[in-house]
Structures are given as structure tokens and as C-alpha cells.
Design a protein around this motif. Sequence first.
Motif, PDB file in Angstrom:
ATOM      1  N   LEU A  87       0.826  -1.207   0.000  1.00 22.66           N
ATOM      2  CA  LEU A  87       0.000   0.000   0.000  1.00 22.66           C
ATOM      3  C   LEU A  87       0.860   1.257   0.000  1.00 22.66           C
ATOM      4  CD1 LEU A  87      -2.952   1.191   0.414  1.00 22.66           C
ATOM      5  CD2 LEU A  87      -2.432   1.157   2.863  1.00 22.66           C
ATOM      6  N   LEU A  88       0.435   2.235  -0.789  1.00 25.40           N
ATOM      7  CA  LEU A  88       1.008   3.579  -0.717  1.00 25.40           C
ATOM      8  C   LEU A  88      -0.091   4.592  -0.972  1.00 25.40           C
ATOM      9  CD1 LEU A  88       1.384   4.702  -3.890  1.00 25.40           C
ATOM     10  CD2 LEU A  88       3.241   3.057  -3.858  1.00 25.40           C
ATOM     11  N   SER A  89       0.200   5.853  -0.654  1.00 23.92           N
ATOM     12  CA  SER A  89      -0.782   6.917  -0.843  1.00 23.92           C
ATOM     13  C   SER A  89      -0.219   7.999  -1.738  1.00 23.92           C
ATOM     14  CB  SER A  89      -1.194   7.522   0.508  1.00 23.92           C
ATOM     15  OG  SER A  89      -0.265   8.505   0.925  1.00 23.92           O
ATOM     16  N   ASP A  90      -1.072   8.966  -2.062  1.00 25.90           N
ATOM     17  CA  ASP A  90      -0.659  10.081  -2.909  1.00 25.90           C
ATOM     18  C   ASP A  90       0.369  10.979  -2.227  1.00 25.90           C
ATOM     19  OD1 ASP A  90      -2.797  10.726  -1.136  1.00 25.90           O
ATOM     20  OD2 ASP A  90      -3.166  12.582  -2.225  1.00 25.90           O
ATOM     21  N   LEU A  91       0.600  10.805  -0.933  1.00 28.32           N
ATOM     22  CA  LEU A  91       1.497  11.684  -0.191  1.00 28.32           C
ATOM     23  C   LEU A  91       2.937  11.193  -0.164  1.00 28.32           C
ATOM     24  CD1 LEU A  91      -0.804  12.531   2.862  1.00 28.32           C
ATOM     25  CD2 LEU A  91      -0.553  13.770   0.693  1.00 28.32           C
ATOM     26  N   GLU A  92       3.194   9.994  -0.669  1.00 29.60           N
ATOM     27  CA  GLU A  92       4.537   9.428  -0.612  1.00 29.60           C
ATOM     28  C   GLU A  92       5.498  10.160  -1.549  1.00 29.60           C
ATOM     29  OE1 GLU A  92       3.346   7.713   2.160  1.00 29.60           O
ATOM     30  OE2 GLU A  92       2.222   6.570   0.678  1.00 29.60           O
ATOM     31  N   TYR A  93       6.772  10.104  -1.176  1.00 27.18           N
ATOM     32  CA  TYR A  93       7.838  10.658  -1.997  1.00 27.18           C
ATOM     33  C   TYR A  93       7.974   9.811  -3.267  1.00 27.18           C
ATOM     34  CZ  TYR A  93      12.261  13.197  -2.694  1.00 27.18           C
ATOM     35  OH  TYR A  93      13.262  14.009  -3.175  1.00 27.18           O
ATOM     36  N   ASP A  94       8.371  10.439  -4.375  1.00 23.16           N
ATOM     37  CA  ASP A  94       8.389   9.747  -5.665  1.00 23.16           C
ATOM     38  C   ASP A  94       9.311   8.528  -5.657  1.00 23.16           C
ATOM     39  OD1 ASP A  94       6.552  11.498  -6.738  1.00 23.16           O
ATOM     40  OD2 ASP A  94       8.060  12.796  -7.665  1.00 23.16           O
ATOM     41  N   SER A  95      10.459   8.619  -5.018  1.00 21.72           N
ATOM     42  CA  SER A  95      11.371   7.474  -5.000  1.00 21.72           C
ATOM     43  C   SER A  95      10.782   6.298  -4.216  1.00 21.72           C
ATOM     44  CB  SER A  95      12.730   7.871  -4.422  1.00 21.72           C
ATOM     45  OG  SER A  95      12.605   8.300  -3.080  1.00 21.72           O
ATOM     46  N   VAL A  96       9.954   6.598  -3.210  1.00 19.91           N
ATOM     47  CA  VAL A  96       9.276   5.535  -2.466  1.00 19.91           C
ATOM     48  C   VAL A  96       8.211   4.893  -3.342  1.00 19.91           C
ATOM     49  CG1 VAL A  96       7.781   5.047  -0.485  1.00 19.91           C
ATOM     50  CG2 VAL A  96       9.760   6.558  -0.224  1.00 19.91           C
ATOM     51  N   LYS A  97       7.453   5.716  -4.051  1.00 16.95           N
ATOM     52  CA  LYS A  97       6.467   5.161  -4.983  1.00 16.95           C
ATOM     53  C   LYS A  97       7.143   4.268  -6.014  1.00 16.95           C
ATOM     54  CE  LYS A  97       2.980   8.859  -4.801  1.00 16.95           C
ATOM     55  NZ  LYS A  97       2.229   9.846  -5.609  1.00 16.95           N
ATOM     56  N   GLY A  98       8.259   4.742  -6.555  1.00 17.59           N
ATOM     57  CA  GLY A  98       8.974   3.955  -7.547  1.00 17.59           C
ATOM     58  C   GLY A  98       9.453   2.628  -6.988  1.00 17.59           C
ATOM     59  N   ALA A  99       9.935   2.626  -5.759  1.00 23.36           N
ATOM     60  CA  ALA A  99      10.422   1.396  -5.142  1.00 23.36           C
ATOM     61  C   ALA A  99       9.287   0.405  -4.902  1.00 23.36           C
ATOM     62  CB  ALA A  99      11.132   1.716  -3.828  1.00 23.36           C
ATOM     63  N   MET A 100       8.118   0.902  -4.511  1.00 19.44           N
ATOM     64  CA  MET A 100       6.975   0.000  -4.300  1.00 19.44           C
ATOM     65  C   MET A 100       6.509  -0.614  -5.621  1.00 19.44           C
ATOM     66  SD  MET A 100       6.444  -0.088  -1.017  1.00 19.44           S
ATOM     67  CE  MET A 100       4.766  -0.294  -0.400  1.00 19.44           C
ATOM     68  N   HIS A 101       6.549   0.151  -6.700  1.00 22.89           N
ATOM     69  CA  HIS A 101       6.186  -0.413  -8.004  1.00 22.89           C
ATOM     70  C   HIS A 101       7.266  -1.373  -8.498  1.00 22.89           C
ATOM     71  CE1 HIS A 101       2.416   1.604  -8.964  1.00 22.89           C
ATOM     72  NE2 HIS A 101       2.895   2.684  -8.343  1.00 22.89           N
ATOM     73  N   TRP A 102       8.516  -1.156  -8.089  1.00 22.85           N
ATOM     74  CA  TRP A 102       9.574  -2.117  -8.387  1.00 22.85           C
ATOM     75  C   TRP A 102       9.246  -3.482  -7.768  1.00 22.85           C
ATOM     76  CZ3 TRP A 102      12.814  -5.111  -5.456  1.00 22.85           C
ATOM     77  CH2 TRP A 102      13.949  -5.637  -6.074  1.00 22.85           C
ATOM     78  N   LEU A 103       8.679  -3.457  -6.561  1.00 20.19           N
ATOM     79  CA  LEU A 103       8.272  -4.713  -5.921  1.00 20.19           C
ATOM     80  C   LEU A 103       7.249  -5.456  -6.773  1.00 20.19           C
ATOM     81  CD1 LEU A 103       7.798  -3.789  -2.135  1.00 20.19           C
ATOM     82  CD2 LEU A 103       9.607  -5.189  -3.144  1.00 20.19           C
ATOM     83  N   ALA A 104       6.336  -4.709  -7.380  1.00 18.99           N
ATOM     84  CA  ALA A 104       5.311  -5.345  -8.208  1.00 18.99           C
ATOM     85  C   ALA A 104       5.949  -6.072  -9.390  1.00 18.99           C
ATOM     86  CB  ALA A 104       4.312  -4.297  -8.696  1.00 18.99           C
ATOM     87  N   ARG A 105       6.945  -5.459  -9.994  1.00 18.24           N
ATOM     88  CA  ARG A 105       7.583  -6.068 -11.164  1.00 18.24           C
ATOM     89  C   ARG A 105       8.478  -7.251 -10.789  1.00 18.24           C
ATOM     90  NH1 ARG A 105       8.385  -0.583 -12.126  1.00 18.24           N
ATOM     91  NH2 ARG A 105      10.628  -0.733 -11.647  1.00 18.24           N
ATOM     92  N   HIS A 106       9.128  -7.173  -9.636  1.00 19.17           N
ATOM     93  CA  HIS A 106      10.134  -8.176  -9.302  1.00 19.17           C
ATOM     94  C   HIS A 106       9.668  -9.203  -8.276  1.00 19.17           C
ATOM     95  CE1 HIS A 106      13.547  -6.340 -11.487  1.00 19.17           C
ATOM     96  NE2 HIS A 106      12.871  -5.228 -11.298  1.00 19.17           N
ATOM     97  N   ARG A 107       8.606  -8.928  -7.562  1.00 22.73           N
ATOM     98  CA  ARG A 107       8.129  -9.863  -6.539  1.00 22.73           C
ATOM     99  C   ARG A 107       6.722 -10.376  -6.820  1.00 22.73           C
ATOM    100  NH1 ARG A 107      10.988  -8.653  -1.757  1.00 22.73           N
ATOM    101  NH2 ARG A 107      13.141  -8.194  -2.373  1.00 22.73           N
ATOM    102  N   GLY A 108       6.082  -9.852  -7.850  1.00 24.93           N
ATOM    103  CA  GLY A 108       4.745 -10.328  -8.200  1.00 24.93           C
ATOM    104  C   GLY A 108       3.656  -9.894  -7.246  1.00 24.93           C
ATOM    105  N   VAL A 109       3.883  -8.768  -6.555  1.00 23.35           N
ATOM    106  CA  VAL A 109       2.859  -8.270  -5.642  1.00 23.35           C
ATOM    107  C   VAL A 109       2.009  -7.220  -6.348  1.00 23.35           C
ATOM    108  CG1 VAL A 109       4.305  -8.706  -3.628  1.00 23.35           C
ATOM    109  CG2 VAL A 109       4.362  -6.443  -4.709  1.00 23.35           C
TER     110      VAL A 109
END
Length: 393
Positions: free
Chosen positions: A115-137
Motif C-alpha cells: 500500500l502507498l498513498s498520494d502523499l509518498e515521496y516519488d522514490s518511495v512510490k517507484g520502489a513500491m512499483h519495483w516490488l510489483a515487477r520483481h516480486r509479483g505483488v
Amino acid sequence: MPSNAQIARDEDYWLAIARRYDVEPGPINLENGYFGRMSRAVVEEYQRQIDFVNRSNSVHVRQHFEQIGNLQIRQQLAELLGVDRQAVALTRSASEALQSLIRNYNRLQPGDQVLLSDLEYDSVKGAMHWLARHRGVEVIEIEHAHPASFDSLLASYREAFERYPRLKLMALTHVTHRTGLVLPVQAIALEARERGIDVILDGAHALAQVDFQLSELGVAFAGYNLQKWIGAPLSLGFVYIDPQRLADIDPDMGEQRYALDDIRSRAPYGTPNIPAWLTLPRVFEEHRSMGGSALKGARLNYLRDLWVSQVRELPGIEVMTPDDPRLYCGITSFRFTRQPDQQTMAERLLKEYNLFTVARSGSRCGPCIRVTPGFTTPASDIHLLVQALVQLG
């Protein structure tokens, strides 16, 4: 003895503080949130350490810094935070710390949700989407209602927790860089913990601006800057991991320099800015001499209240953060409601009024202009801001 609130209003006191800093002539800086100034004493110590390390080279670094000095500095940092030394490791920034935590969190399985929100820093958002690509979440993104309230923020997370039962991990920002909104971290973290959801906290703007006890926030993982309100040289931050949860974060990229039970293996390894590290004891001393987070925060909040109280009801001006003292700090954003381009208005503030601010966007509340006073900001500069907003609004 005067209270922090009384000292916060004492312009003579803060003029004396301001004299500790060298300030380049130019625009009035109301964008102190990017990085903080070092005091003159810190700059002098930093320069001394640069000269010393340059002269001594690896002889001192190998014999003292790597064996003794860096451990002593970590201990001082831990004492400042009120945590165990084994809970912190120095990094180059909050972003580096947060990316390492997200990248190496090992309790996710394909199909889990983060989970993330619209208030997160861009690098944090990018890292969470990295998890989706590499961990299948699956990445779940929520937006917070505007204007925000304590109850609405908590309700946003409660609703997400109930709606997405496969949530295992969430990003949470203590103070959003977009508007300065302060999230009720302790209450949100409690709700998450009761549902088995881990929190990775972005504390970059909170440390030394918001008075809090890290051990009481209820989070096991966090990343912080030392180069904003603490006043350290650029290139310094740290990662925090509850020692009881260290096994849930893998060593970064298989780091083997440190033992598996040493938090330093969870930080990206490389030759650090050694002179900056060696300057930290002076930084901590200076921070305490200024009254610590409680007094620093009181001063910044006072300057914020000084302009917000005079412009909140102005036609054509919308202040983006509420006046609930639990939900704001020195950083606060606003927008010109009659003007479509906030970047253009920030440029007008600079060109026509000599006031340097920064435009921000990306949250549900829309584009805005961020105002961040600092420890060298006198009340007279805030009055100039008010005059400008009255005329431009």
C-alpha cells in the motif's frame, strides 16, 4: 523559565541563533525544506575533518575510523534518538535507506498486496512499483480526502485495510514533502499492526522538525535524513530497524562485509563521506544547544502560524494543511485559487517580491506552493510573504 512557545516568539533569541549561520545575499529563502544549513561551527568542523582526512588518508581511516570512530558516532546517533545502537545504520540519504528497506523486505509472496498513498515521496512510490515487477505483488494506491482531518486520514487507512485483505506492507510518510501535512503515524501504525501489516516509515522531513520518540511510533522500519533539520552536511541519513525484526530485511544485495545480525549489512555499502560522518558529534551538540526538536519545532510552527493565520480567509488563497496542531509543522503549502499555474505564481513571488518558494504537485489536493521557513528566518520575512499574498491573491 520561559516555555518553548514563549521562546519561539522571541525575535532577539532567534536573531542570536541566526548569527550562527552564514547566509548568502539574495532572495528571501522560504524553501528551507530541501536541505538545511549547517551552522558556522559545523562548517568549520566539516572543513577541519576534510583537511584531516585528506592529510591522513587511509592510515587514520583504517586504523581509527573503521575500527572505533564510526561505532562511537553510531552510538551518539542512537542516544540522540533514544534507541539501541544496533537499531541504526548510517546511509547517504533517507531515500537510500527507504529503498533498501523496500528492496530487501523478505516477507512478501506473489499475490500479496502493498500500500502507498498520494502523499509518498516519488522514490518511495517507484520502489513500491519495483516490488510489483520483481516480486509479483499488487500495488494498492489510495488518495486522501482534501481537506484532511485526523479522523479522515485514519479512516482512509482503515478502509484500505478492510478492502484489501492481502495487504502485507505499506509505505507511510510522517511529513509529506508536498504540503507539510503531518500524518498520525502512531495511530495508523497501531491499526496496521493489529492486521499484521508492516509499515516502512519515511521520516525525512520529520526528524528535528516534529518532536517525537521514535520508539513510541510503533514502526519497525524507517528511513531518515540528517541533512535537513538536524543540520548535518549533505550526504547523510540513516536506516532504522527494530532489532527484533532485523531478520525480515535481507542484507542489501547480499552484503557480506558485516555479520548477518549487524544492521549495517542492510545499508548499501560504499566508501562514505568520512569527513561528514566525523562532523556529526558537532552537529548533535549544535542541535541540542538550539533546544533540540521541541524548541526547533516550536519556532518553525510559530512562523507557519504567523502567515497562515493572516491569509487562510483571504479570497483567492487556499491553505492546504489544517490547523489541527497534530497535523502540521513548519512546512505548509497554499495555492492561488484564481490562477491555474502555481509554478508561474511561484516565479512571480520571486521576481516581484524576492521570495523564494517551490511549487509542488502530485497529491489529490492538486498543485500548490510550498513555504518552508528556517532557523534564520525572522518574523519580518513572514510579514513580507503575507503582504505578497494579499496583493497577488
